[in-house]
Enzyme design. Sequence first.
Site, PDB file in Angstrom:
ATOM      1  N   ASN A   1       0.822  -1.214   0.000  1.00 22.76           N
ATOM      2  CA  ASN A   1       0.000   0.000   0.000  1.00 22.76           C
ATOM      3  C   ASN A   1       0.854   1.261   0.000  1.00 22.76           C
ATOM      4  O   ASN A   1       0.415   2.318  -0.430  1.00 22.76           O
ATOM      5  CB  ASN A   1      -0.906  -0.001   1.238  1.00 22.76           C
ATOM      6  CG  ASN A   1      -1.593   1.326   1.458  1.00 22.76           C
ATOM      7  OD1 ASN A   1      -2.412   1.741   0.635  1.00 22.76           O
ATOM      8  ND2 ASN A   1      -1.243   2.032   2.528  1.00 22.76           N
TER       9      ASN A   1
ATOM     10  N   GLN B   1      -8.330   5.378   1.694  1.00 23.37           N
ATOM     11  CA  GLN B   1      -7.618   4.679   0.622  1.00 23.37           C
ATOM     12  C   GLN B   1      -6.618   5.550  -0.134  1.00 23.37           C
ATOM     13  O   GLN B   1      -5.770   5.023  -0.846  1.00 23.37           O
ATOM     14  CB  GLN B   1      -8.646   4.037  -0.328  1.00 23.37           C
ATOM     15  CG  GLN B   1      -9.498   3.014   0.438  1.00 23.37           C
ATOM     16  CD  GLN B   1     -10.385   2.153  -0.416  1.00 23.37           C
ATOM     17  OE1 GLN B   1     -10.918   2.616  -1.429  1.00 23.37           O
ATOM     18  NE2 GLN B   1     -10.569   0.904  -0.022  1.00 23.37           N
TER      19      GLN B   1
ATOM     20  N   ASP C   1       1.777   6.953   0.435  1.00 19.53           N
ATOM     21  CA  ASP C   1       0.699   6.109  -0.088  1.00 19.53           C
ATOM     22  C   ASP C   1       0.778   5.969  -1.605  1.00 19.53           C
ATOM     23  O   ASP C   1       0.589   6.934  -2.357  1.00 19.53           O
ATOM     24  CB  ASP C   1      -0.645   6.733   0.307  1.00 19.53           C
ATOM     25  CG  ASP C   1      -1.767   5.714   0.275  1.00 19.53           C
ATOM     26  OD1 ASP C   1      -1.673   4.724   1.013  1.00 19.53           O
ATOM     27  OD2 ASP C   1      -2.725   5.900  -0.505  1.00 19.53           O
TER      28      ASP C   1
ATOM     29  N   ASP D   1      -0.967  -6.753   3.433  1.00 17.77           N
ATOM     30  CA  ASP D   1      -0.960  -5.794   4.524  1.00 17.77           C
ATOM     31  C   ASP D   1      -1.767  -4.550   4.157  1.00 17.77           C
ATOM     32  O   ASP D   1      -1.699  -4.064   3.024  1.00 17.77           O
ATOM     33  CB  ASP D   1       0.504  -5.395   4.808  1.00 17.77           C
ATOM     34  CG  ASP D   1       0.635  -4.374   5.905  1.00 17.77           C
ATOM     35  OD1 ASP D   1       0.445  -4.740   7.077  1.00 17.77           O
ATOM     36  OD2 ASP D   1       0.918  -3.186   5.589  1.00 17.77           O
TER      37      ASP D   1
ATOM     38  N   HIS E   1      -6.672  -0.067   2.879  1.00 15.46           N
ATOM     39  CA  HIS E   1      -6.208   1.225   2.365  1.00 15.46           C
ATOM     40  C   HIS E   1      -5.984   1.215   0.858  1.00 15.46           C
ATOM     41  O   HIS E   1      -5.436   2.171   0.309  1.00 15.46           O
ATOM     42  CB  HIS E   1      -4.967   1.644   3.159  1.00 15.46           C
ATOM     43  CG  HIS E   1      -5.267   1.681   4.627  1.00 15.46           C
ATOM     44  ND1 HIS E   1      -5.924   2.750   5.203  1.00 15.46           N
ATOM     45  CD2 HIS E   1      -5.105   0.753   5.602  1.00 15.46           C
ATOM     46  CE1 HIS E   1      -6.117   2.477   6.494  1.00 15.46           C
ATOM     47  NE2 HIS E   1      -5.631   1.274   6.755  1.00 15.46           N
TER      48      HIS E   1
ATOM     49  N   GLU F   1      -5.533  -8.214   4.993  1.00 10.27           N
ATOM     50  CA  GLU F   1      -5.621  -7.648   6.340  1.00 10.27           C
ATOM     51  C   GLU F   1      -6.536  -6.433   6.286  1.00 10.27           C
ATOM     52  O   GLU F   1      -6.143  -5.364   5.822  1.00 10.27           O
ATOM     53  CB  GLU F   1      -4.236  -7.239   6.867  1.00 10.27           C
ATOM     54  CG  GLU F   1      -4.291  -6.790   8.322  1.00 10.27           C
ATOM     55  CD  GLU F   1      -3.883  -5.364   8.598  1.00 10.27           C
ATOM     56  OE1 GLU F   1      -3.919  -4.948   9.755  1.00 10.27           O
ATOM     57  OE2 GLU F   1      -3.530  -4.625   7.636  1.00 10.27           O
TER      58      GLU F   1
HETATM   59  C1  ARE Z   1       5.453   3.599  12.799  1.00  9.09           C
HETATM   60  C2  ARE Z   1       5.160   4.551  13.936  1.00  9.09           C
HETATM   61  C3  ARE Z   1       4.342   5.743  13.433  1.00  9.09           C
HETATM   62  C4  ARE Z   1       5.069   6.411  12.271  1.00  9.09           C
HETATM   63  C5  ARE Z   1       5.320   5.385  11.184  1.00  9.09           C
HETATM   64  C6  ARE Z   1       6.084   5.959  10.007  1.00  9.09           C
HETATM   65  O1  ARE Z   1       4.435   3.872  14.965  1.00  9.09           O
HETATM   66  O2  ARE Z   1       4.175   6.679  14.508  1.00  9.09           O
HETATM   67  O3  ARE Z   1       4.266   7.467  11.744  1.00  9.09           O
HETATM   68  O4  ARE Z   1       6.076   4.290  11.721  1.00  9.09           O
HETATM   69  O5  ARE Z   1       7.369   6.343  10.386  1.00  9.09           O
HETATM   70  C7  ARE Z   1       3.222  -1.055  11.709  1.00  9.09           C
HETATM   71  C8  ARE Z   1       3.127  -0.463  13.122  1.00  9.09           C
HETATM   72  C9  ARE Z   1       3.096   1.040  13.094  1.00  9.09           C
HETATM   73  C10 ARE Z   1       4.278   1.572  12.302  1.00  9.09           C
HETATM   74  C11 ARE Z   1       4.146   1.010  10.888  1.00  9.09           C
HETATM   75  C12 ARE Z   1       5.265   1.469   9.957  1.00  9.09           C
HETATM   76  O6  ARE Z   1       1.943  -0.946  13.754  1.00  9.09           O
HETATM   77  O7  ARE Z   1       3.203   1.519  14.442  1.00  9.09           O
HETATM   78  O8  ARE Z   1       4.252   2.999  12.303  1.00  9.09           O
HETATM   79  O9  ARE Z   1       4.239  -0.425  10.957  1.00  9.09           O
HETATM   80  O10 ARE Z   1       6.498   1.088  10.446  1.00  9.09           O
HETATM   81  C13 ARE Z   1      -4.820   0.506  10.785  1.00  9.09           C
HETATM   82  C14 ARE Z   1      -4.734  -0.170   9.418  1.00  9.09           C
HETATM   83  C15 ARE Z   1      -4.098  -1.543   9.486  1.00  9.09           C
HETATM   84  C16 ARE Z   1      -2.736  -1.476  10.203  1.00  9.09           C
HETATM   85  C17 ARE Z   1      -2.991  -0.901  11.590  1.00  9.09           C
HETATM   86  C18 ARE Z   1      -1.691  -0.766  12.398  1.00  9.09           C
HETATM   87  O11 ARE Z   1      -6.035  -0.237   8.856  1.00  9.09           O
HETATM   88  O12 ARE Z   1      -3.897  -1.990   8.157  1.00  9.09           O
HETATM   89  O13 ARE Z   1      -3.572   0.428  11.462  1.00  9.09           O
HETATM   90  N1  ARE Z   1      -2.080  -2.792  10.263  1.00  9.09           N
HETATM   91  C19 ARE Z   1      -0.980  -3.138   9.331  1.00  9.09           C
HETATM   92  C20 ARE Z   1       0.116  -3.949   9.988  1.00  9.09           C
HETATM   93  C21 ARE Z   1       0.886  -3.079  10.949  1.00  9.09           C
HETATM   94  C22 ARE Z   1       1.636  -2.017  10.149  1.00  9.09           C
HETATM   95  C23 ARE Z   1       0.876  -1.496   9.015  1.00  9.09           C
HETATM   96  C24 ARE Z   1      -0.355  -1.995   8.644  1.00  9.09           C
HETATM   97  C25 ARE Z   1       1.556  -0.560   8.123  1.00  9.09           C
HETATM   98  O14 ARE Z   1      -0.401  -5.103  10.560  1.00  9.09           O
HETATM   99  O15 ARE Z   1       1.780  -3.806  11.760  1.00  9.09           O
HETATM  100  O16 ARE Z   1       1.980  -0.917  11.039  1.00  9.09           O
HETATM  101  O17 ARE Z   1       2.261  -1.342   7.158  1.00  9.09           O
HETATM  102  C26 ARE Z   1      -9.169   0.992  13.796  1.00  9.09           C
HETATM  103  C27 ARE Z   1      -9.308   0.928  12.275  1.00  9.09           C
HETATM  104  C28 ARE Z   1      -8.168   0.106  11.672  1.00  9.09           C
HETATM  105  C29 ARE Z   1      -6.832   0.666  12.126  1.00  9.09           C
HETATM  106  C30 ARE Z   1      -6.782   0.625  13.662  1.00  9.09           C
HETATM  107  C31 ARE Z   1      -5.467   1.159  14.218  1.00  9.09           C
HETATM  108  O18 ARE Z   1      -9.397  -0.283  14.342  1.00  9.09           O
HETATM  109  O19 ARE Z   1     -10.542   0.330  11.945  1.00  9.09           O
HETATM  110  O20 ARE Z   1      -8.246   0.179  10.270  1.00  9.09           O
HETATM  111  O21 ARE Z   1      -5.795  -0.152  11.603  1.00  9.09           O
HETATM  112  O22 ARE Z   1      -7.856   1.414  14.185  1.00  9.09           O
HETATM  113  O23 ARE Z   1      -5.297   2.491  13.831  1.00  9.09           O
HETATM  114 CA    CA Z   2      -3.678   3.612  -0.179  1.00  8.65          CA
END
Ligand code: ARE
Ligand code: CA
Length: 454
Positions: free
Chosen positions: A95, A146, A155, A185, A189, A212
């Site tokens: 994404n 998205q 993005d 992942d 989005h 996911e």
């Molecule tokens: C880190 C720092 C941030 C910084 C960023 C960029 O924490 O402060 O801005 O780096 O420098 C993982 C970590 C994040 C990390 C990111 C990048 O969890 O902390 O950020 O990696 O290194 C949403 C999404 C869902 C996502 C979750 C976390 O919809 O897809 O947020 N999950 C996946 C993975 C994660 C990963 C990412 C995506 C990014 O499994 O491990 O992040 O690739 C409600 C909503 C959900 C939302 C949820 C949390 O429930 O319905 O949609 O999930 O709140 O916000």
């Molecule tokens: Ca996107």
Amino acid sequence: APPAVPGRGRTAVVLFQWTWNSIARECTSTLGPAGYAYVQTSPPQEHVRGPQWWTSYQPVSYRIESKLGTRAEYRAMVQACNAAGVRVIADAVVNHMSGQSAGGTGWAGTRFQHYAYPGPEGGYGPQDFNACRRDIANYGDRWEVQSCNLVNLADLDTGSSYVRDEIAAYLNDLIGLGVSGFRIDAAKHMPAADLAAIKGRLANPNIFWVHEVIGSPGEPVQPSEYLSSGDSHEFGYARTLASSFDGRISSLRTLGSGLLPSDRAGVFVDNHDTERDTHGTMNHTWGAKYRLANVLMLAHPYGWPSVHSGYRFTDRDAGAPQEGDGGVRDAVCGTTTGTFTCAHRWPEIKNMVGFRTSVGDVPLTDWWDDGGNQIAFGRGDRGFVVINNGASSMTRTLQTSLAAGSYCDVVAGDGCTRTVTVDGSGRTTVTVPAYGALALHVGARAGGGTTPPP
Ligand code: ARE
Ligand code: CA
């Protein structure tokens, strides 16, 4: 669900932040022999540098070089796992690229800016990113979810042909290394149509995908939208397990109702996000209840189960132990911070993988509960499980659909340490300790008699 692997079914384990070398060894020594069918790896592409685990989720190129190992090691791991009968699912982060506003140098030396990555694998310039360059604030707005940045992660414009081709080339590269499926992942989005278009560009457009998408009531983008390009994770399942094990597990009688169709739902007790953050789910610190929830998941017919196996932490952001250069060390099982839980090796969990193989797709039968925290159910004449989520031991006579005979309680440990007798009318009298379980199946009969999987 992914295709059943002959003789072992579909059960998956996620070896979160395990190095490729450690996964290779684990496939040969444990996953293959225990009957796991799939292992999901952490993201294999080049990423930003830093000590946190989540650097894995900030791609800077699609070179398969990371803190978890080299391309050659990834390839060797897939080969070792496949040779052990275990197929590999890769976590695909497509994404976005990094969240580093100041740019930097990636793990394998790629110098990048927030909106510019030289490639050649995953080569992107500013024109390849969506125009909205602020963070998603309102999950109620589909366009924003998205097209804007998830936590500052640049993005990608997945609507463009060029971006779709780059992503497809990356996934095809992994397919060429022998990968059998992908976790997509942050699928929420990306528009479902974009993902379908990318999947259509793959060498094997029917390859298994699980999206996911955290289903949250009231949001416009829902997991069910993605079912034309694969399965979706069902986060509601993990929440239901947590609230039931925290309350009364007799409520699990209706487990599955109101959730995604069973054959399209990826389920887990926890994943690497939910074990860290409060999503109303369990994690390994729940102790015996966590083990019981995994037993329940592996015994119950709803969904395609993934056992989560990560490491112990006190700081949510802390990565697994690293060498001085930032490379993650090979996994060591243990009980202290930084050691890996190796939950997939715990006898209760490992032996329930064999249970699931034995019962196959046979429907649930013989449900019993006490209205509180004791439940039992069968899988026809293939298996039977009893779970006691109460503070005192239980002794009960229960009706099963098993043939008369002597069975091993596989939860008690390896090597038939405890046997249970089923009488000619299918009844059995069991004693189950407080916060304990008991599981019988036709693949583990006392005296060594076995019935092959269906
Ligand atoms: C880190 C720092 C941030 C910084 C960023 C960029 O924490 O402060 O801005 O780096 O420098 C993982 C970590 C994040 C990390 C990111 C990048 O969890 O902390 O950020 O990696 O290194 C949403 C999404 C869902 C996502 C979750 C976390 O919809 O897809 O947020 N999950 C996946 C993975 C994660 C990963 C990412 C995506 C990014 O499994 O491990 O992040 O690739 C409600 C909503 C959900 C939302 C949820 C949390 O429930 O319905 O949609 O999930 O709140 O916000
Ligand atoms: Ca996107």
